[in-house]
Design a protein around this motif. Structure first.
Motif, PDB file in Angstrom:
ATOM      1  N   HIS A 232      30.259  17.172  98.369  1.00 25.95           N
ATOM      2  CA  HIS A 232      29.530  15.990  97.908  1.00 25.95           C
ATOM      3  C   HIS A 232      29.033  15.192  99.102  1.00 25.95           C
ATOM      4  CE1 HIS A 232      31.725  16.870  94.156  1.00 25.95           C
ATOM      5  NE2 HIS A 232      30.724  16.234  93.568  1.00 25.95           N
ATOM      6  N   GLY A 233      27.880  14.552  98.919  1.00 24.14           N
ATOM      7  CA  GLY A 233      27.333  13.723  99.970  1.00 24.14           C
ATOM      8  C   GLY A 233      27.535  12.248  99.679  1.00 24.14           C
ATOM      9  N   ASP A 234      27.204  11.432 100.654  1.00 23.93           N
ATOM     10  CA  ASP A 234      27.264   9.973 100.503  1.00 23.93           C
ATOM     11  C   ASP A 234      26.252   9.564  99.437  1.00 23.93           C
ATOM     12  OD1 ASP A 234      27.045   7.217 100.735  1.00 23.93           O
ATOM     13  OD2 ASP A 234      27.122   7.223 102.917  1.00 23.93           O
ATOM     14  N   PRO A 235      26.654   8.805  98.404  1.00 26.45           N
ATOM     15  CA  PRO A 235      25.701   8.386  97.372  1.00 26.45           C
ATOM     16  C   PRO A 235      24.507   7.605  97.926  1.00 26.45           C
ATOM     17  CG  PRO A 235      27.946   7.952  96.655  1.00 26.45           C
ATOM     18  CD  PRO A 235      28.021   8.347  98.099  1.00 26.45           C
ATOM     19  N   GLN A 236      24.718   6.887  99.039  1.00 31.12           N
ATOM     20  CA  GLN A 236      23.611   6.147  99.632  1.00 31.12           C
ATOM     21  C   GLN A 236      22.692   7.061 100.422  1.00 31.12           C
ATOM     22  OE1 GLN A 236      24.806   2.668 101.859  1.00 31.12           O
ATOM     23  NE2 GLN A 236      22.724   2.245 102.562  1.00 31.12           N
ATOM     24  N   GLY A 237      23.179   8.239 100.763  1.00 32.28           N
ATOM     25  CA  GLY A 237      22.382   9.187 101.531  1.00 32.28           C
ATOM     26  C   GLY A 237      22.971   9.423 102.899  1.00 32.28           C
ATOM     27  N   SER A 238      22.607  10.536 103.511  1.00 29.94           N
ATOM     28  CA  SER A 238      23.072  10.858 104.863  1.00 29.94           C
ATOM     29  C   SER A 238      22.667   9.755 105.835  1.00 29.94           C
ATOM     30  CB  SER A 238      22.458  12.194 105.304  1.00 29.94           C
ATOM     31  OG  SER A 238      22.377  12.293 106.696  1.00 29.94           O
ATOM     32  N   GLU A 239      23.619   9.312 106.653  1.00 31.03           N
ATOM     33  CA  GLU A 239      23.306   8.248 107.611  1.00 31.03           C
ATOM     34  C   GLU A 239      22.229   8.687 108.591  1.00 31.03           C
ATOM     35  OE1 GLU A 239      25.442   5.273 110.884  1.00 31.03           O
ATOM     36  OE2 GLU A 239      26.621   6.819 109.854  1.00 31.03           O
ATOM     37  N   GLN A 240      22.258   9.956 108.975  1.00 38.05           N
ATOM     38  CA  GLN A 240      21.260  10.469 109.908  1.00 38.05           C
ATOM     39  C   GLN A 240      19.858  10.362 109.312  1.00 38.05           C
ATOM     40  OE1 GLN A 240      22.073  14.482 111.199  1.00 38.05           O
ATOM     41  NE2 GLN A 240      20.159  14.660 112.347  1.00 38.05           N
ATOM     42  N   LEU A 241      19.707  10.710 108.040  1.00 37.76           N
ATOM     43  CA  LEU A 241      18.396  10.613 107.398  1.00 37.76           C
ATOM     44  C   LEU A 241      18.010   9.156 107.169  1.00 37.76           C
ATOM     45  CD1 LEU A 241      15.911  11.826 106.139  1.00 37.76           C
ATOM     46  CD2 LEU A 241      17.179  12.113 103.990  1.00 37.76           C
ATOM     47  N   ARG A 242      18.968   8.326 106.778  1.00 36.26           N
ATOM     48  CA  ARG A 242      18.659   6.908 106.560  1.00 36.26           C
ATOM     49  C   ARG A 242      18.175   6.253 107.857  1.00 36.26           C
ATOM     50  NH1 ARG A 242      23.015   4.092 105.500  1.00 36.26           N
ATOM     51  NH2 ARG A 242      24.637   5.681 105.349  1.00 36.26           N
ATOM     52  N   ARG A 243      18.775   6.636 108.959  1.00 39.13           N
ATOM     53  CA  ARG A 243      18.356   6.093 110.262  1.00 39.13           C
ATOM     54  C   ARG A 243      16.946   6.588 110.608  1.00 39.13           C
ATOM     55  NH1 ARG A 243      22.670   7.386 112.684  1.00 39.13           N
ATOM     56  NH2 ARG A 243      21.963   9.379 113.518  1.00 39.13           N
ATOM     57  N   ALA A 244      16.676   7.867 110.353  1.00 40.68           N
ATOM     58  CA  ALA A 244      15.353   8.433 110.642  1.00 40.68           C
ATOM     59  C   ALA A 244      14.280   7.774 109.779  1.00 40.68           C
ATOM     60  CB  ALA A 244      15.369   9.949 110.416  1.00 40.68           C
ATOM     61  N   VAL A 245      14.591   7.542 108.489  1.00 41.81           N
ATOM     62  CA  VAL A 245      13.638   6.893 107.586  1.00 41.81           C
ATOM     63  C   VAL A 245      13.367   5.469 108.039  1.00 41.81           C
ATOM     64  CG1 VAL A 245      13.356   5.964 105.243  1.00 41.81           C
ATOM     65  CG2 VAL A 245      14.119   8.322 105.566  1.00 41.81           C
ATOM     66  N   ALA A 246      14.423   4.738 108.394  1.00 37.97           N
ATOM     67  CA  ALA A 246      14.253   3.348 108.840  1.00 37.97           C
ATOM     68  C   ALA A 246      13.374   3.280 110.090  1.00 37.97           C
ATOM     69  CB  ALA A 246      15.618   2.717 109.106  1.00 37.97           C
ATOM     70  N   ASP A 247      13.631   4.158 111.050  1.00 36.20           N
ATOM     71  CA  ASP A 247      12.822   4.178 112.276  1.00 36.20           C
ATOM     72  C   ASP A 247      11.367   4.483 111.956  1.00 36.20           C
ATOM     73  OD1 ASP A 247      15.086   3.611 113.735  1.00 36.20           O
ATOM     74  OD2 ASP A 247      15.409   5.689 114.388  1.00 36.20           O
ATOM     75  N   TYR A 248      11.154   5.414 111.037  1.00 34.40           N
ATOM     76  CA  TYR A 248       9.791   5.824 110.699  1.00 34.40           C
ATOM     77  C   TYR A 248       9.014   4.694 110.021  1.00 34.40           C
ATOM     78  CZ  TYR A 248       5.948   7.896 108.148  1.00 34.40           C
ATOM     79  OH  TYR A 248       4.704   8.147 107.635  1.00 34.40           O
ATOM     80  N   VAL A 249       9.593   4.076 108.993  1.00 32.69           N
ATOM     81  CA  VAL A 249       8.847   3.035 108.268  1.00 32.69           C
ATOM     82  C   VAL A 249       8.658   1.788 109.124  1.00 32.69           C
ATOM     83  CG1 VAL A 249       9.490   3.880 105.977  1.00 32.69           C
ATOM     84  CG2 VAL A 249      10.931   2.163 107.104  1.00 32.69           C
ATOM     85  N   ASN A 250       9.582   1.524 110.051  1.00 32.49           N
ATOM     86  CA  ASN A 250       9.404   0.390 110.958  1.00 32.49           C
ATOM     87  C   ASN A 250       8.216   0.633 111.885  1.00 32.49           C
ATOM     88  OD1 ASN A 250      11.603  -0.962 109.903  1.00 32.49           O
ATOM     89  ND2 ASN A 250      13.030  -0.283 111.485  1.00 32.49           N
ATOM     90  N   LEU A 251       8.128   1.842 112.418  1.00 24.42           N
ATOM     91  CA  LEU A 251       7.073   2.169 113.373  1.00 24.42           C
ATOM     92  C   LEU A 251       5.714   2.341 112.706  1.00 24.42           C
ATOM     93  CD1 LEU A 251       6.251   2.982 116.285  1.00 24.42           C
ATOM     94  CD2 LEU A 251       6.861   5.345 115.677  1.00 24.42           C
TER      95      LEU A 251
END
Length: 495
Positions: free
Chosen positions: A168-187
């Motif tokens: 099972h994964g983290d219900p909020q999502g993989s931290e690695q992907l969440r960090r990548a998404v945050a960096d992408y939408v910020n930039l």
């Protein structure tokens, strides 16, 4: 012994094509079980001896014995040494306990659903074409996706994470992907995101459903664009919300209608980067006015940024979420349009106070997203491959949009006028001939061309007849063939 009709019933089960993959003993067992459940074989009735039934059916005695053994194990029959096999005396099988045919729910009767269930069913859901054909909207180009690169990144994930990705994964999502998404939408989108504010979901549709059910109660009001994305409208209808359509002009949503409405609404839904389906962009002054409205009334702005990566004229406008200092905006994004639909990964950037409630609600829907796909996507983004892919697709889509607009002008000018958008994966057209929208859509369907009628997207029912043409997934040659085919079909229909 069985009566002739009962024996014929068992033989029919043996010969039925739907049972072809089932062992013989299982077919016999199910046929007899059905006779018992239907009351054709009543409690205490004797069954044929296994040898006799095997002879009648043309099977081995062991096959019938296996069927009887299973019926006995399930409690449908009793087996008495020296006497034979009999239908069990269980009261559930007696005629008096069986539901009468009049009271039983037949396959043709509508089931009794909850009010919300009925709303979901009546909306028709949101169905995508499994094998899209021109000009299905919202479908990206997938034939040129770098599959070998994706496969290599996936192998790296497996090598490093091992069997951990099978859990099972983290219900909020993989931290690695969440960090990548945050960096992408910020930039790229000018957002104000951090990894702890990102919730990974399976789709933007799931995000809309969560917003509708977690932020508003049934019968509460929500402002929507008119015309509006049908998936959002259906999610809000299914949640029992009162949708209030707000019109558009060349600058986007008519925000003054929201500000001047004496009846408050709890939220507003909008697609400000490329409004669906018109393609217009919401101006900066209207974005700021909406942010002020949400802060003053403690309302929510649900911002669906479904295909903002594909902007063909100048730089895309920064997202509303990045302009909002009050944390009243929920930003929804998806990789379905920018990469491929089968990925099934979307995301939402949430105000801090909504992260825990939304994550808890998400666990009730599907628990979590697949870790393997999340970690592979994270590497794809971090390695710069996502940005490179989007840039390449942006050039391809711009070319295809230009080709489609030119072909519509050349071959369909007697029937429709193209409204070329500055971005997105589809182009709206307005009907200029005497044909109705329904006639045009049906005529196209008969020759294998998929068009989405625009009038169905207008909640107020006063939209100009037209249709939407998706172009992203089709080569210039495919687009030309489909446009010519559509033009010929419309000429024939008008004659």
């Amino acid at each position: 012994m069985f009566r002739r009709s009962q024996l014929e019933t068992v033989k029919a089960w043996l010969a039925h094509p739907a049972q072809a993959g089932m062992p013989l003993h299982a077919r016999i067992q199910r046929a007899i079980r059905q006779l018992i459940l239907a009351g054709t074989l009543g409690p205490g009735k004797p069954l044929p001896a296994s040898r006799a039934l095997a002879g009648s059916l043309g099977v081995s005695r062991d096959t019938v014995e296996a069927a009887y053994a299973q019926l006995h194990a399930e409690g449908f029959i009793d087996r008495r040494v020296g006497s034979g096999s009999f239908v069990a005396e269980a009261t559930e099988f007696s005629p008096g306990r069986r539901t009468s045919q009049r009271g039983a729910l037949s396959c043709s009767q509508a089931p009794r659903l909850s009010r919300r269930g009925s709303a979901v069913f009546q909306s028709g859901g949101v169905r995508e074409l499994l094998s899209p054909r021109p000009f299905a909207h919202g479908v990206p180009e997938t034939r040129s996706f770098p599959l070998r690169l994706w496969e290599r990144l996936q192998r790296q994930v497996l090598k490093e994470a091992g069997t951990q990705v099978l859990l099972h994964g983290d219900p909020q999502g993989s931290e690695q992907l969440r960090r990548a998404v945050a960096d992408y939408v910020n930039l790229e989108r000018g957002a104000r995101a951090t990894a702890d504010r990102v919730l990974i979901l399976t789709s933007s549709q799931q995000a809309l459903t969560l917003c509708a059910t977690m932020l508003l109660d049934p019968a509460e009001r929500i402002f929507i664009e008119d015309p509006v994305y049908y998936g959002a409208r259906r999610a809000f209808d299914a949640a029992g919300l009162e949708v209030v359509p707000i019109g558009l002009d060349h600058q986007g949503l008519l925000v003054e209608q929201i500000i001047g409405d004496p009846r408050r609404a709890r939220a507003v839904f909008l697609t400000p980067s490329h409004q669906f389906p018109t393609g217009v962009t919401l101006t900066l002054d209207r974005r700021l006015a909406l942010i002020e409205w949400a802060a003053r009334h403690q309302g929510w702005i649900i911002e669906d940024d479904y295909d903002s990566e594909f902007h063909y004229a100048g730089k895309p406008t920064a997202c509303v979420q990045g302009l909002d200092p009050h944390d009243r905006t929920i930003y929804i994004g998806t990789f379905t349009k920018s990469l491929f639909p089968g990925l099934r990964i979307g995301y939402v950037v949430l105000p801090p106070q909504l992260v825990k409630p939304m994550t808890a609600a998400r666990t009730l829907l599907d628990g979590h997203s697949a870790p393997m796909a999340q970690l592979t996507l994270a590497r794809f983004i971090e390695g710069g491959h996502f940005g490179a892919h989007v840039r390449a697709m942006r050039g391809i889509y711009a070319e295809r949009l230009a080709v489609l607009a030119g072909l519509v002008d050349r071959h369909l000018s007697d029937f429709a006028e193209a409204r070329v958008p500055i971005g997105g994966l589809q182009m709206p057209c307005t009907i200029t001939c005497g044909m109705t929208e329904r006639m045009v859509v049906d005529t196209a369907q008969r020759v294998g061309v998929e068009l989405l009628g625009l009038s169905s997207l207008h909640a107020a029912g006063n939209g100009q007849p037209g249709f939407l043409m998706g172009f992203a997934a089709y080569t210039p040659a495919e687009i030309e063939v489909a446009v010519r085919k559509l033009a010929d079909a419309l000429r024939t229909a008008t004659r």
